[in-house]
Scaffold this active site. Sequence first.
Site, PDB file in Angstrom:
ATOM      1  N   ASP A  23       0.874  -1.114  -0.112  1.00 47.07           N
ATOM      2  CA  ASP A  23       0.040  -0.183  -0.041  1.00 47.07           C
ATOM      3  C   ASP A  23       0.960   1.390   0.095  1.00 47.07           C
ATOM      4  O   ASP A  23       0.461   2.364  -0.633  1.00 47.07           O
ATOM      5  CB  ASP A  23      -1.148   0.026   1.202  1.00 47.07           C
ATOM      6  CG  ASP A  23      -1.933  -1.176   1.381  1.00 47.07           C
ATOM      7  OD1 ASP A  23      -3.123  -0.954   1.040  1.00 47.07           O
ATOM      8  OD2 ASP A  23      -1.404  -2.184   1.882  1.00 47.07           O
ATOM      9  N   THR A  44      -7.056  -4.511   0.885  1.00 45.57           N
ATOM     10  CA  THR A  44      -6.027  -5.005   1.643  1.00 45.57           C
ATOM     11  C   THR A  44      -6.203  -5.872   2.819  1.00 45.57           C
ATOM     12  O   THR A  44      -5.552  -6.875   3.005  1.00 45.57           O
ATOM     13  CB  THR A  44      -5.295  -3.587   2.517  1.00 45.57           C
ATOM     14  OG1 THR A  44      -5.166  -2.744   1.212  1.00 45.57           O
ATOM     15  CG2 THR A  44      -4.057  -3.659   3.137  1.00 45.57           C
TER      16      THR A  44
HETATM   17 MG    MG Z   1      -6.550   0.698  -0.335  1.00 40.61          MG
END
Ligand code: MG
Length: 338
Positions: A89, A172
């Site tokens: 990320d 995620t």
């Molecule tokens: Mg994201």
Amino acid sequence: MSVCLQSSRNLLFHARFTLSFRHHQVPENRPFSKMPVLQSKDVPLFLRLVSATTQVASSAGSIARKVVKSGELDIVDKGGGNDPQTIADRAIPAYVTQMLRQSFPKLTVIGEEGESVSADNALFEHLIPPSTSNSLLDKFIFPQILKLKIPDKLRGIKEEDVVIWLDPLDGTTEFTKGGLGHVTTLIGIAHGGIPVAGVIHEPFSYHSGDGRTIYGIPGVGYGGCQMVLPQTGKRIITTTQSHSNPRIEAAIGILKPYRVIRAGGAGHKALYLVEGVANAYVFASKGLKKWDTCAPEALLQAVGGKMTDLSGQAYSYNKDVSFYRIFHLLLVFNQHEN
Ligand code: MG
Ligand code: AMP
Ligand code: MG
């Protein structure tokens, strides 16, 4: 179809982050800048930008794959215990933003991980694709984009008026649990507050070891996938797998679904709609942000679908919006449920 749920505006979220990459320098001479047509003034900026976005999204997929291969996700909890952030990320937005700004320096980029990626970016330099080994960037994935016929309003778009809504890694939560098929990189391109193009990249697609990239331009076309009409007469709804709550369940109940498919990621669920797996995506809650919806909304519109809030209003993707959260009800219908 209509659904009534009370809105509670006191939950408005005012955080606003603009990406800052002062500390991170992607080395010069990336293959991206070897594509002169992306600088050519003979091709409208809009088409060059969409083309570049597909290239860089595809290349960014290698970052997610490298992280999985290394087994070191370096997970940080962004709050509440159900909002993780991994090294992927953090690395992907640094790469994507730097790459896009090489050719389009005046873009505004608003991304999910805005604050955290401005920290010590040397920590993920090893994940950035090397300039010589990434064949995806040596050729165009979608050479047809540069030749598309576009309306004058897109032809006249200026770089400084474009807002990129970037979710470097959507899904995620699933990523941290090994649910790799739910993961996408989302790059939405907005102009005048509306999504004018969207790119979705699946780094772990079962279609290809190099991932799969899909783009959509409302009113112009789409590529990278085949739109499939869903079954008629059976209301199949897709919704969150890891962020549900009683409000979401109540909304789905009202819709009397034939089947509910729970999956991670806004991008992944948007692809369910485009490829005929589900008829609607329902998320009657806070939690989604505009970097989750801009690219999916553009793709959905490109195939004849629609994304609205509870009252049927469109979301604004202007850079000056005072909050980024999507409130309470997201209904995404394909053309069979309009
Ligand atoms: Mg994201
Ligand atoms: P999901 O469908 O649960 O994968 O959510 C789609 C997107 O919205 C993901 O980027 C999530 O991170 C985000 N999201 C949804 N609900 C929440 C929540 N309660 N807290 C944080 N992020 C959320
Ligand atoms: Mg997301």
